[in-house]
Scaffold this motif. Structure first.
Motif, PDB file in Angstrom:
ATOM      1  N   ASP A  37       0.848  -1.197   0.000  1.00  0.00           N
ATOM      2  CA  ASP A  37       0.000   0.000   0.000  1.00  0.00           C
ATOM      3  C   ASP A  37       0.883   1.246   0.000  1.00  0.00           C
ATOM      4  N   PRO A  38       1.334   1.682  -1.188  1.00  0.00           N
ATOM      5  CA  PRO A  38       2.308   2.781  -1.292  1.00  0.00           C
ATOM      6  C   PRO A  38       1.833   4.082  -0.653  1.00  0.00           C
ATOM      7  N   LYS A  39       2.817   4.903  -0.247  1.00  0.00           N
ATOM      8  CA  LYS A  39       2.511   6.148   0.461  1.00  0.00           C
ATOM      9  C   LYS A  39       2.564   7.388  -0.424  1.00  0.00           C
ATOM     10  N   GLU A  40       3.004   7.237  -1.658  1.00  0.00           N
ATOM     11  CA  GLU A  40       3.069   8.416  -2.535  1.00  0.00           C
ATOM     12  C   GLU A  40       1.666   8.985  -2.753  1.00  0.00           C
ATOM     13  N   PRO A  41       1.532  10.320  -2.702  1.00  0.00           N
ATOM     14  CA  PRO A  41       0.207  10.946  -2.827  1.00  0.00           C
ATOM     15  C   PRO A  41      -0.455  10.640  -4.170  1.00  0.00           C
ATOM     16  N   SER A 235      -4.965   0.840  -8.375  1.00  0.00           N
ATOM     17  CA  SER A 235      -4.382   0.878  -7.036  1.00  0.00           C
ATOM     18  C   SER A 235      -2.892   1.169  -7.063  1.00  0.00           C
ATOM     19  N   LYS A 236      -2.144   0.397  -7.822  1.00  0.00           N
ATOM     20  CA  LYS A 236      -0.695   0.545  -7.864  1.00  0.00           C
ATOM     21  C   LYS A 236      -0.276   1.527  -8.951  1.00  0.00           C
ATOM     22  N   ARG A 237      -0.907   1.422 -10.115  1.00  0.00           N
ATOM     23  CA  ARG A 237      -0.557   2.304 -11.239  1.00  0.00           C
ATOM     24  C   ARG A 237      -0.663   3.775 -10.864  1.00  0.00           C
ATOM     25  N   SER A 238      -1.744   4.133 -10.165  1.00  0.00           N
ATOM     26  CA  SER A 238      -2.022   5.543  -9.900  1.00  0.00           C
ATOM     27  C   SER A 238      -2.086   5.882  -8.420  1.00  0.00           C
ATOM     28  N   GLY A 239      -1.697   4.960  -7.551  1.00  0.00           N
ATOM     29  CA  GLY A 239      -1.725   5.245  -6.120  1.00  0.00           C
ATOM     30  C   GLY A 239      -3.129   5.457  -5.604  1.00  0.00           C
ATOM     31  N   MET A 240      -4.075   4.585  -6.025  1.00  0.00           N
ATOM     32  CA  MET A 240      -5.480   4.760  -5.674  1.00  0.00           C
ATOM     33  C   MET A 240      -6.022   3.536  -4.933  1.00  0.00           C
ATOM     34  N   ILE A 278     -11.568   8.037 -14.653  1.00  0.00           N
ATOM     35  CA  ILE A 278     -11.436   8.619 -15.999  1.00  0.00           C
ATOM     36  C   ILE A 278     -10.212   9.533 -16.054  1.00  0.00           C
ATOM     37  N   ALA A 279     -10.047  10.352 -15.024  1.00  0.00           N
ATOM     38  CA  ALA A 279      -8.880  11.243 -14.961  1.00  0.00           C
ATOM     39  C   ALA A 279      -7.588  10.432 -14.907  1.00  0.00           C
ATOM     40  N   ALA A 280      -7.594   9.334 -14.167  1.00  0.00           N
ATOM     41  CA  ALA A 280      -6.386   8.516 -14.008  1.00  0.00           C
ATOM     42  C   ALA A 280      -6.002   7.801 -15.293  1.00  0.00           C
TER      43      ALA A 280
END
Length: 400
Positions: A37-41, A235-240, A278-280
């Motif tokens: 679960d990455p921490k990058e915003p 989740s991982k691609r876009s930190g979501m 959609i934005a991601a």
């Protein structure tokens, strides 16, 4: 209580959460490389899209998903993999990839049929097995071997097993090892699945975390659509990870059937989450930045592991590193030692199948780290880890 639930061990990540809570109570600073679960915003454009889409009146979303989202995914998939997807019949939005993976066997496995085996490689993401069990299918874990680069080799299975198989799960880039597979591998697996009328399910949630532009991970849909379903996630691609957003795509007949029954699961993605999605999917710049960060963290750890002499599988993609414990010790032994210093990692045993646990064959030399702490936290953790490693080796000498 459901007998299947009774037979399952606690979900590994929940066990890690308990351990972390205990460490916090003791006042030990935690460096968590356990849960992916990455921490990058999350990129600002994505957050803004979600906020602006929150309605004054909230109503039920559709399992089918917004047309704009399906069109956006179709455009992205064409650019990334060169594969045309019909947004009307070959794409379904999902609440992340995990729920879609879990629910898939519930629709396609009939416990009254002979073909109810589900093949997956082990070590593995636990959901392939758990979704199979809840659907009353028969899990068939296949041990992944280092000498095979941790590739699931269907060509080495008995014909009788393949004839009884309904679904094969592949996952490259792989969790937990980080192993990757060439397009030729997908071609071989696809050919076998077609020969035995097996649904090929490809979990592709890590395809966008790669470190070499000339060697991007392929998709199973690049080798064929018939009988193929792929699962992607933001989740991982876009930190979501907290947004729970992804999609399922592939064979229009399978997608149509799956969509029909998903309404019963209550997993339709909220419209405002779809707006964020959609934005991601419309933007690659934020993904490129994330890849740079994960590459920096990977390189920091590769240098560290080389320095202290631990063996590992060199990661070409994903944010995982699969590391071998010092000789003569299991990954669990070493992971428990690191815990005393606040370093949280996942022992290889966490990724064994339930069948391996029952027969006692689940002992792993490996442990996994997920590169989720920030670059600064990673550098700080390495200093603590280095001391922990020296103490571990010192204890061995003292014992000897």
């Amino acid at each position: 209580m459901n007998r299947i639930l009774k037979s399952l061990r606690p979900y590994p990540m929940e066990e890690l959460n308990k351990i972390k809570a205990q460490l916090k109570e003791k006042g030990i600073k935690i460096f968590d490389f356990g849960t992916g679960d990455p921490k990058e915003p999350t990129d600002e454009k994505i957050r803004k899209a979600l906020i602006e889409a929150v309605p004054e009146v909230s109503q039920y979303p559709s399992v089918y998903g917004k047309e704009e989202l399906r069109k956006t995914i179709s455009v992205w998939f064409k650019k990334r993999f060169g594969v045309e997807l019909d947004y009307k019949s070959e794409i379904i939005p999902s609440a992340g990839s995990k729920e879609a993976i879990f629910h898939f066997p519930l629709v396609f496995i009939d416990e009254e049929e002979d073909k109810k085996k589900v093949i997956f490689g082990t070590p593995a993401y636990p959901v392939y097995e758990r979704g199979t069990l809840f659907a009353n299918g028969e899990p068939y874990p296949v041990k992944l071997k280092e000498e095979d680069n941790f590739l699931l080799r269907l060509d080495r299975l008995d014909k009788s097993i393949l004839e009884e198989t309904k679904i094969v799960w592949i996952n490259y880039p792989h969790n937990p090892t980080g192993a990757t597979a060439p397009k030729s591998y997908f071609e071989d697996v696809y050919s076998i699945c077609r020969e035995y009328d097996i649904i090929l399910c490809s979990d592709e949630c890590y395809t966008e975390l790669y470190f070499n532009e000339e060697n991007k991970p392929p998709s199973a849909l690049q080798v064929g659509k018939e009988g193929v379903v792929v699962f992607h996630s933001l989740s991982k691609r876009s930190g979501m990870t907290g947004y729970r957003s992804g999609f399922v795509a592939g064979d229009s007949k399978l997608i149509t059937e799956y969509r029909k029954y998903r309404a019963s699961f209550g997993v339709a993605s909220p419209d405002f989450i779809q707006s964020a999605a959609i934005a991601a999917w419309s933007d690659e710049k934020h993904v490129e930045e994330r890849r740079k960060i994960f590459k920096e963290k990977r390189d920091i750890f590769i240098s560290f592991l080389d320095r202290i002499g631990l063996e590992y599988l060199y990661p070409q993609a994903s944010f995982y590193i699969w590391i071998k414990a010092p000789e003569g010790f299991s990954g669990k032994d070493y992971a428990l030692h690191l815990l005393r210093y606040g370093i949280v990692v996942s022992p290889g045993e966490n990724f064994c199948s339930g069948l391996e646990i029952k027969d006692g064959s689940c002992v792993s030399d490996y442990f996994r780290i997920a590169l989720v702490p920030t670059v600064g936290e990673s550098k700080e953790a390495i200093k603590v880890w280095e001391k922990a490693h020296k103490d571990f080796l010192g204890n061995l000498k003292t014992t000897a």
